[in-house]
Design an enzyme around this catalytic site. Sequence first.
Site, PDB file in Angstrom:
ATOM      1  N   TYR A   1       5.983  22.055 -32.959  1.00 10.47           N
ATOM      2  CA  TYR A   1       5.636  21.028 -33.955  1.00 10.47           C
ATOM      3  C   TYR A   1       5.353  21.637 -35.327  1.00 10.47           C
ATOM      4  O   TYR A   1       6.003  21.297 -36.319  1.00 10.47           O
ATOM      5  CB  TYR A   1       4.422  20.259 -33.433  1.00 10.47           C
ATOM      6  CG  TYR A   1       3.869  19.198 -34.339  1.00 10.47           C
ATOM      7  CD1 TYR A   1       4.685  18.266 -34.972  1.00 10.47           C
ATOM      8  CD2 TYR A   1       2.492  19.085 -34.529  1.00 10.47           C
ATOM      9  CE1 TYR A   1       4.159  17.277 -35.779  1.00 10.47           C
ATOM     10  CE2 TYR A   1       1.953  18.098 -35.321  1.00 10.47           C
ATOM     11  CZ  TYR A   1       2.793  17.193 -35.948  1.00 10.47           C
ATOM     12  OH  TYR A   1       2.254  16.215 -36.751  1.00 10.47           O
TER      13      TYR A   1
ATOM     14  N   TYR B   1      -9.641  27.897 -25.123  1.00  9.83           N
ATOM     15  CA  TYR B   1      -8.649  27.821 -26.196  1.00  9.83           C
ATOM     16  C   TYR B   1      -9.245  28.304 -27.512  1.00  9.83           C
ATOM     17  O   TYR B   1      -8.664  29.150 -28.211  1.00  9.83           O
ATOM     18  CB  TYR B   1      -8.133  26.395 -26.332  1.00  9.83           C
ATOM     19  CG  TYR B   1      -7.314  26.159 -27.588  1.00  9.83           C
ATOM     20  CD1 TYR B   1      -6.100  26.807 -27.781  1.00  9.83           C
ATOM     21  CD2 TYR B   1      -7.765  25.293 -28.580  1.00  9.83           C
ATOM     22  CE1 TYR B   1      -5.353  26.604 -28.937  1.00  9.83           C
ATOM     23  CE2 TYR B   1      -7.020  25.082 -29.736  1.00  9.83           C
ATOM     24  CZ  TYR B   1      -5.821  25.735 -29.909  1.00  9.83           C
ATOM     25  OH  TYR B   1      -5.086  25.534 -31.044  1.00  9.83           O
TER      26      TYR B   1
ATOM     27  N   ASP C   1      10.234  35.229 -25.336  1.00  3.83           N
ATOM     28  CA  ASP C   1       8.779  35.100 -25.404  1.00  3.83           C
ATOM     29  C   ASP C   1       8.283  36.093 -26.451  1.00  3.83           C
ATOM     30  O   ASP C   1       8.635  37.275 -26.420  1.00  3.83           O
ATOM     31  CB  ASP C   1       8.186  35.424 -24.032  1.00  3.83           C
ATOM     32  CG  ASP C   1       6.701  35.116 -23.948  1.00  3.83           C
ATOM     33  OD1 ASP C   1       5.964  35.504 -24.872  1.00  3.83           O
ATOM     34  OD2 ASP C   1       6.274  34.493 -22.968  1.00  3.83           O
TER      35      ASP C   1
ATOM     36  N   ALA D   1       3.303  30.508 -32.297  1.00  7.98           N
ATOM     37  CA  ALA D   1       3.441  30.390 -30.844  1.00  7.98           C
ATOM     38  C   ALA D   1       2.101  30.537 -30.149  1.00  7.98           C
ATOM     39  O   ALA D   1       1.224  31.279 -30.600  1.00  7.98           O
ATOM     40  CB  ALA D   1       4.422  31.439 -30.336  1.00  7.98           C
TER      41      ALA D   1
ATOM     42  N   ASN E   1      -6.943  18.467 -37.493  1.00  6.11           N
ATOM     43  CA  ASN E   1      -6.047  17.714 -36.614  1.00  6.11           C
ATOM     44  C   ASN E   1      -4.685  17.536 -37.275  1.00  6.11           C
ATOM     45  O   ASN E   1      -4.536  16.704 -38.175  1.00  6.11           O
ATOM     46  CB  ASN E   1      -6.665  16.357 -36.280  1.00  6.11           C
ATOM     47  CG  ASN E   1      -7.899  16.493 -35.411  1.00  6.11           C
ATOM     48  OD1 ASN E   1      -7.806  16.616 -34.201  1.00  6.11           O
ATOM     49  ND2 ASN E   1      -9.068  16.493 -36.032  1.00  6.11           N
TER      50      ASN E   1
END
Length: 332
Positions: free
Chosen positions: A14, A146, A53, A76, A175
């Site tokens: 995104y 996280y 990756d 990432a 956000n």
Amino acid sequence: MPENTVLITGSDGYVGSHVAKAFKDISWYVCGLDRTGANENARSYCNEFLRADYGESKVVGKYIETIKPDVIVHCAGTSLVGPSVTDPHAYYQNNVLGTINLLDNIINVQKDNLPVVLFSSSASVYGNPEQLPITEDSKINPVNPYGNTKSIIETMLKDYASAYGLNSVSFRFFNAAGASEDLGQVFGATHIIARILEAKLRQRQFTLYGTDYKTEDGTCVRDYVHVKDIAQAHLNAVTKYTAVGANAFNLGTSKGFSNQEIIDAVVEQIGEFEVEKGPRREGDPDMLIASSDKAKTQLGWDPVNSNLDTIINDVWAWYNVLLEKQKEQEQA
């Protein structure tokens, strides 16, 4: 490689895809790196793309040595709060260990001409703040794995700057919301604007969690920033700012919107939908609002797209495009 080369990890994602588009729009040579390779729209903004990756030492190290990027944008990572609590191993493995491998590749193969690293951090590093608005000097106190991984990586970047001269900027997103004409979040996104609009699109009931917060209308308040403005901050960090050492910037609007304000705006802009009121979720703070004065002053950053109407209309347009594509695939 051409001058002004940028490598973007998570370029299919995104934020990463919007950053790729922004760099492409100012004629940088964009190299994408993602393990999925599934976002064709995102890859259209990459001059070249490596499906891998980012934590794969040999493959990525060789690639960095070949392209010699001036800037590495590190988007990432694994990014959902809830699953980080139930499966922290996956988050420390991917986010922390993967970033160690990436940083070691950078200093090993490009030690004579180190790139600037722009890191996608998060407001989650602050946990439940003691005062508002949240500034970059507010206490770092993450409350979930996280957030811990983002805080650890920021600490690593400070240490790598001191030891190896690797300059960096960490962007603490609040956000992220919004979309572009051809880029946006997939269905099932977790923040309230996306959830409301997907419920409206699919004619489903939306559950509003909590109406007894200590706010003006009883619903919690969050700071939303348009993903286009996040991408612009990355451009400003390399065109209007010279990173020395490890630096951190909040990216938010400094005001925020309540959940009820978002519901009311969607009704006004898009139309009515069914809302069910549910209990508040444990651990949700009343308000989380950023101070972005540092980004505005030092980066010349102005979040011009981060108003509620623009965010809602952009996501609504994108979700309608996404739904049509989904229907076409089901019929094929």
